[in-house]
Design a protein around this motif. Sequence first.
Motif, PDB file in Angstrom:
ATOM      1  N   GLY A 296       0.867  -1.178  -0.043  1.00 23.36           N
ATOM      2  CA  GLY A 296      -0.094  -0.043  -0.035  1.00 23.36           C
ATOM      3  C   GLY A 296       0.653   1.191   0.012  1.00 23.36           C
ATOM      4  N   GLY A 297       2.043   1.189   0.156  1.00 20.97           N
ATOM      5  CA  GLY A 297       2.985   2.339   0.169  1.00 20.97           C
ATOM      6  C   GLY A 297       3.403   2.662  -1.112  1.00 20.97           C
ATOM      7  N   SER A 298       4.248   3.907  -1.108  1.00 19.12           N
ATOM      8  CA  SER A 298       4.604   4.426  -2.593  1.00 19.12           C
ATOM      9  C   SER A 298       5.220   3.371  -3.368  1.00 19.12           C
ATOM     10  N   GLU A 322      -4.841  -0.729   5.916  1.00 19.80           N
ATOM     11  CA  GLU A 322      -5.885  -1.318   4.966  1.00 19.80           C
ATOM     12  C   GLU A 322      -6.182  -0.151   3.839  1.00 19.80           C
ATOM     13  N   ASN A 323      -5.864   1.140   4.269  1.00 17.21           N
ATOM     14  CA  ASN A 323      -6.272   2.079   3.531  1.00 17.21           C
ATOM     15  C   ASN A 323      -5.361   2.366   2.391  1.00 17.21           C
ATOM     16  N   LEU A 325      -4.041  -0.080   0.792  1.00 11.53           N
ATOM     17  CA  LEU A 325      -4.159  -1.495  -0.054  1.00 11.53           C
ATOM     18  C   LEU A 325      -5.542  -1.262  -0.669  1.00 11.53           C
ATOM     19  N   TYR A 326      -6.511  -0.755  -0.203  1.00 11.64           N
ATOM     20  CA  TYR A 326      -7.903  -0.422  -0.947  1.00 11.64           C
ATOM     21  C   TYR A 326      -7.774   0.325  -2.114  1.00 11.64           C
ATOM     22  N   ARG A 327      -7.041   1.411  -1.932  1.00 18.85           N
ATOM     23  CA  ARG A 327      -6.608   2.664  -3.030  1.00 18.85           C
ATOM     24  C   ARG A 327      -5.861   1.801  -4.109  1.00 18.85           C
ATOM     25  N   LEU A 328      -4.941   0.990  -3.845  1.00 16.21           N
ATOM     26  CA  LEU A 328      -4.130   0.074  -4.716  1.00 16.21           C
ATOM     27  C   LEU A 328      -5.324  -0.543  -5.604  1.00 16.21           C
ATOM     28  N   ASP A 329      -6.052  -1.466  -4.967  1.00 11.38           N
ATOM     29  CA  ASP A 329      -6.866  -2.225  -5.609  1.00 11.38           C
ATOM     30  C   ASP A 329      -7.962  -1.502  -6.255  1.00 11.38           C
ATOM     31  N   ILE A 345      -4.195  -8.245   4.518  1.00 10.66           N
ATOM     32  CA  ILE A 345      -3.757  -7.418   5.665  1.00 10.66           C
ATOM     33  C   ILE A 345      -3.207  -8.339   6.753  1.00 10.66           C
ATOM     34  N   ALA A 346      -1.908  -7.882   7.029  1.00  8.81           N
ATOM     35  CA  ALA A 346      -0.915  -8.783   7.860  1.00  8.81           C
ATOM     36  C   ALA A 346       0.067  -7.803   8.382  1.00  8.81           C
TER      37      ALA A 346
END
Length: 613
Positions: A296-298, A322-323, A325-329, A345-346
């Motif tokens: 989820g990072g840059s 989670e945020n 990862l959600y934006r990436l998806d 998520i882990a």
Amino acid sequence: MTSTWIDKIPSSYRHLLIILIDVCSLVLAHYLAFYLRYEGNVPPAKMALMPKLLLTVVPLRLIFFVWFGLYRGFWRYAGIQDLMRIFRAVSLSSATIALVLRLLYGLTDLPRSVFVIDWALTIMLIGGSRFSLRALRALTPPSQNKNSKRVLIVGADDTAENLLHSILFQPREYQIIGLVSDRPDKQKMFIHGVPVLGTRHELAELVAKHDIQEIFIAMPFASASVFREIVAQCQTAKLRIKRVPAVKEILNGHVTVSQLREVQLEDLLGREPVSLDFEKVEAFLQSQVVLVTGAGGSIGSELCRQIARFRPSLLVMLDQAENGLYRLDQDFIQSKSEVARALVIADVTDANRMQEIFARFQPHLVFHAAAHKHVPLMELNKKEAVKNNVLGTLVLARMACAFHAAKMVMISTDKAVNPTSVMGASKRLAEMLLQDMSRRNRTAFITVRFGNVLGSDGSVVPLFKEQILNGGPVTVTHPDIERYFMTIPEAVQLVLQAGAFGQGGEIFILDMGQPVKIVDLARNLITLSGYKPEDIGIQITGLRLGEKLYEELWTSEEKIQSTIYNKILMAQATTPRHELNGEIDQLVETAKNGTEEEVLKLLRELVPNYQAE
């Protein structure tokens, strides 16, 4: 767009009008051909024949005009290519008319010169009617706009001419005051009626003299040094700076106003495009199960995007938050990506959870981008830095070995070189750990080390932009502080290249170019935002905890070797030959249950060149 009375006619009627003009032109050319051939004394027999011939000439001409697309163009933009189409259509139709009249109708007594004169007159009249529309449009004054921006175009070559031409046909959103060129032969000249006012070195003076509000850089081949010079000269004025795209981005060689974009910091860095060994990277990634931590990072999200292009059988995107990862998806959904992916998520420090994930997905390749990276914040949370950056790497490496992953690639940082911070020391220890494990396992462990990337989460550029948006000041910790920079896509491409190339145990170092002074970065960003540096202000706040004035990419003990890839170097490291696992386990246990002082003591022992401030 500048409009004439013709532009105001509905398009369907406009086409009929053009056909009617063509018919009139054809009739006129036909009669003139006979009058010119016979010097005004056309024989009565020929005079009686002329109207009958038109019943053949006009339909045949129009058929060829339609065939050659003469009614599909926008004649207000007529050019040389359009003239060539007219030439071909008239020439072929003239030859056909001559054959039809002679062979089918037996009119063998018509002088050949009539056909030649008719051919020439038709080209002139048909071409003249087309280009008169363009001339009429050019001579019609554009609609005035009292809020039009005063613009200076830097450049006076074909690209600048194309851009200028497109602007002159637009409503007066922009008022082009002049052009700037370094070529002596262009000085004091005019292009489309717009003067070349001076050279690039006079830019600051010209901006002030002519009250310029925007600058358009029409130089697709311009180097980063040219952009830096232009931006530096504009720091005394409040204006916007835009540029035409690079040559590879310009379609058909034509440039329009809509293609202009703001000059970015990337333009000032002058990073050459990465020449990716596509076949090697494709063979590395295609049809494999790939796990990316910190997805989820840059860096992690860009890794996922680029890996997806090479069609892995499954892309496992793992992050603790989670945020992101959600934006990436959502990005994948919006782009209609067909790559198979799993969102997980882990926490990479949770060995049981990692074992569950590895057992479920059986990743063949692991890219480890999860890390705590903020230097001052980690100085305040030393134990968390060790747990995440060291324990997280240890857990992943052990799982990669246990589940027979082929390769694990870790993202490292220039702050790991002669570290003065816990964050840097923890990343250096992670590098040493992977080199140690690579000697004793079949899994290949590879480290890729590089400096700052532009626009990454929490980095200096987004902070500066926010401070400028809020009216300033922009905060810089020291007037002499320098950092290496590259773009996120460039860094990730080189990570993939190094991962495909590495065999295990290597520390690859990305060529970061020349370091950039952060205070210069701040000034440039303020200027590119349309302000003067003195209007926003730059405040020196002092070095933060663990922060160095200058970063390094390798230590004096590391021997640097070139590789077959010109932007990737390899460091021959000096990792001790004894096993580190036991000592690292002790450090991790201390980070969980001990004090920060005990953690720092062990960290200094394990990383001899760590100089805590």
